[in-house]
Design a protein around this motif. Structure first.
Motif, PDB file in Angstrom:
ATOM      1  N   LEU A 187       0.826  -1.200   0.000  1.00 29.33           N
ATOM      2  CA  LEU A 187       0.000   0.000   0.000  1.00 29.33           C
ATOM      3  C   LEU A 187       0.866   1.258   0.000  1.00 29.33           C
ATOM      4  CD1 LEU A 187      -3.000   0.847   0.123  1.00 29.33           C
ATOM      5  CD2 LEU A 187      -2.764   0.953   2.608  1.00 29.33           C
ATOM      6  N   TYR A 224     -10.572  -2.554   5.685  1.00 29.53           N
ATOM      7  CA  TYR A 224     -11.145  -1.305   5.202  1.00 29.53           C
ATOM      8  C   TYR A 224     -12.664  -1.344   5.277  1.00 29.53           C
ATOM      9  CZ  TYR A 224      -6.551  -1.093   2.913  1.00 29.53           C
ATOM     10  OH  TYR A 224      -5.217  -1.110   2.655  1.00 29.53           O
ATOM     11  N   GLU A 225     -13.240  -0.159   5.381  1.00 26.67           N
ATOM     12  CA  GLU A 225     -14.678  -0.041   5.185  1.00 26.67           C
ATOM     13  C   GLU A 225     -14.973  -0.285   3.699  1.00 26.67           C
ATOM     14  OE1 GLU A 225     -16.694   0.082   7.559  1.00 26.67           O
ATOM     15  OE2 GLU A 225     -15.301   0.571   9.191  1.00 26.67           O
ATOM     16  N   GLU A 276     -13.828   2.374   0.899  1.00 25.01           N
ATOM     17  CA  GLU A 276     -12.379   2.464   0.723  1.00 25.01           C
ATOM     18  C   GLU A 276     -11.829   1.186   0.106  1.00 25.01           C
ATOM     19  OE1 GLU A 276      -8.447   4.160   1.074  1.00 25.01           O
ATOM     20  OE2 GLU A 276     -10.502   4.848   0.741  1.00 25.01           O
ATOM     21  N   GLY A 277     -12.362   0.040   0.511  1.00 22.14           N
ATOM     22  CA  GLY A 277     -11.919  -1.218  -0.071  1.00 22.14           C
ATOM     23  C   GLY A 277     -12.190  -1.277  -1.558  1.00 22.14           C
ATOM     24  N   ARG A 298     -12.481   1.293  -3.563  1.00 19.61           N
ATOM     25  CA  ARG A 298     -11.616   2.269  -4.243  1.00 19.61           C
ATOM     26  C   ARG A 298     -10.231   1.688  -4.484  1.00 19.61           C
ATOM     27  NH1 ARG A 298      -7.720   5.961  -3.456  1.00 19.61           N
ATOM     28  NH2 ARG A 298      -7.408   5.342  -1.285  1.00 19.61           N
ATOM     29  N   LEU A 299      -9.663   1.051  -3.457  1.00 18.84           N
ATOM     30  CA  LEU A 299      -8.321   0.484  -3.580  1.00 18.84           C
ATOM     31  C   LEU A 299      -8.304  -0.695  -4.544  1.00 18.84           C
ATOM     32  CD1 LEU A 299      -7.201   0.646   0.160  1.00 18.84           C
ATOM     33  CD2 LEU A 299      -6.296   2.001  -1.743  1.00 18.84           C
ATOM     34  N   ARG A 320     -15.420  -6.157   7.793  1.00 17.70           N
ATOM     35  CA  ARG A 320     -14.779  -5.194   6.908  1.00 17.70           C
ATOM     36  C   ARG A 320     -14.023  -5.918   5.793  1.00 17.70           C
ATOM     37  NH1 ARG A 320     -11.988  -0.425  10.282  1.00 17.70           N
ATOM     38  NH2 ARG A 320     -11.095  -2.073  11.569  1.00 17.70           N
ATOM     39  N   TRP A 321     -13.509  -5.141   4.856  1.00 20.72           N
ATOM     40  CA  TRP A 321     -12.914  -5.708   3.657  1.00 20.72           C
ATOM     41  C   TRP A 321     -11.388  -5.694   3.746  1.00 20.72           C
ATOM     42  CZ3 TRP A 321     -15.789  -7.872  -0.247  1.00 20.72           C
ATOM     43  CH2 TRP A 321     -17.175  -7.697  -0.134  1.00 20.72           C
ATOM     44  N   ARG A 322     -10.785  -6.688   3.098  1.00 23.78           N
ATOM     45  CA  ARG A 322      -9.336  -6.825   3.145  1.00 23.78           C
ATOM     46  C   ARG A 322      -8.843  -7.447   1.835  1.00 23.78           C
ATOM     47  NH1 ARG A 322      -6.160 -10.218   7.899  1.00 23.78           N
ATOM     48  NH2 ARG A 322      -4.112  -9.239   7.659  1.00 23.78           N
ATOM     49  N   ARG A 323      -7.643  -7.124   1.452  1.00 27.83           N
ATOM     50  CA  ARG A 323      -7.079  -7.661   0.223  1.00 27.83           C
ATOM     51  C   ARG A 323      -6.814  -9.164   0.360  1.00 27.83           C
ATOM     52  NH1 ARG A 323      -1.201  -6.248  -2.568  1.00 27.83           N
ATOM     53  NH2 ARG A 323      -1.527  -7.499  -4.459  1.00 27.83           N
TER      54      ARG A 323
END
Length: 315
Positions: A59, A127-128, A131-132, A134-135, A149-152
């Motif tokens: 990141l 991430y919320e 934001e997740g 967007r990334l 929440r969200w994660r890669r």
């Protein structure tokens, strides 16, 4: 006795903690003190996670540069060096001698592994939803829910072989504490036509690689230290019970979460089945008590069925 100790990612960065260097150094210091009691008279190998660190580095590099990101193999090597340095330093400070050495460890995987088609390995922060998304759009990442929440998520192929196992064995014989296979090792694959190794954009499961290290080194004990005190039946339910000991065959009949305890149970069963060996799963703080049967979950072919521990800690 030869012991392989796998430190969970929580040993370096706990969920919700500030992602700064000093927090991670403090956690490393606590981890070193927890496992130090296992060092006298034993040959010890330390492996560790790097999921939060490799995700954070990716990141940071994405935000700081317009050039393409290095592959996860390169990012893994960078974080392994950083974490190895922290561990070496704290072991040296605690023991007043420098007998810890870090070995960047390549782990061969199969490019045909189905994991490349279905990424499941969490790395980096959570991430919320907005934001997740967007990334994910910005970097071309795959994202999945980790809790609420969200994660890669990235591919997590199975390890096939540990390239530096002979070097680890020689270092142990020379009296060194070896830190290796960080984050599941640096993933590489062999070109079918040339035989050359090339880096792979993936993260190998730490517990499965750690088990393979323990198996190939003919370790007597394999310990996976995490933020759970043991393996539980009915985890998160009012009926949950702590498993004190179990045979691999009994554990294989149960289902555990793929993203947390599942790989640890699978690794423990595989190691126990590879010979007259013992695998332990439990908390970092109770590392020294596991071998005495006072904490954690023991997995061994010498056990029969499943033995539970009651609320007070008695069997």
């Amino acid at each position: 006795m030869r012991i392989v100790i796998a430190l969970g990612g929580n040993a370096l960065l706990k969920r919700g903690e500030p992602q700064d260097i000093e927090t991670q150094r403090r956690n490393v210091r606590a981890a070193v003190r927890s496992v130090a009691a296992l060092l006298p008279g034993n040959e010890v190998v330390i492996t560790h996670g790097n999921g939060p660190q490799i995700g954070l580095l990716a990141l940071q590099m994405s935000a700081a540069s317009g050039t393409p990101l290095p592959g996860l193999d390169v990012l893994g090597a960078q974080t392994d060096g950083m974490i190895g340095y922290w561990l070496e330093r704290e072991f040296g400070n605690l023991l007043q001698q420098s007998r810890a050495v870090t070995l960047l460890t390549q782990v061969e995987v199969d490019l045909e592994d189905r994991a490349f088609k279905a990424p499941t390995k969490f790395i980096g922060p959570v991430y919320e939803a907005a934001e997740g998304q967007r990334l994910a759009s910005l970097n071309g990442w795959s994202m999945a829910l980790d809790g609420t929440r969200w994660r890669r998520v990235v591919p997590s192929p199975a390890p096939r072989s540990v390239c530096q196992v002979a070097a680890i064995d020689r270092l142990l014989a020379g009296g060194f504490l070896v830190i290796c296979a960080g984050g599941g090792g640096i993933p590489v694959a062999r070109d079918a036509s040339t035989g050359e190794l090339t880096g792979v954009d993936a993260v190998v499961d730490k517990d499965l690689t750690s088990e393979l290290v323990a198996e190939q080194l003919h370790a007597d004990v394999f310990m996976m230290l995490t933020d759970a005190s043991a393996v539980y039946l009915d985890w998160g339910q009012p009926t949950q019970r702590e498993i004190r000991s179990a045979s691999p065959s009994a554990l294989r009949e149960l289902t555990f979460a793929a993203g947390s305890m599942g790989p640890k149970v699978a690794a423990a069963c595989r190691f126990a089945e590879s010979g007259v060996r013992r695998a332990y799963i439990g908390s970092l703080e109770a590392a020294a008590n596991m071998i005495d049967g006072e904490a954690g979950t023991l997995v061994s072919c010498e056990m029969s069925g499943i033995t539970l521990r009651d609320v007070e800690g008695a069997a």
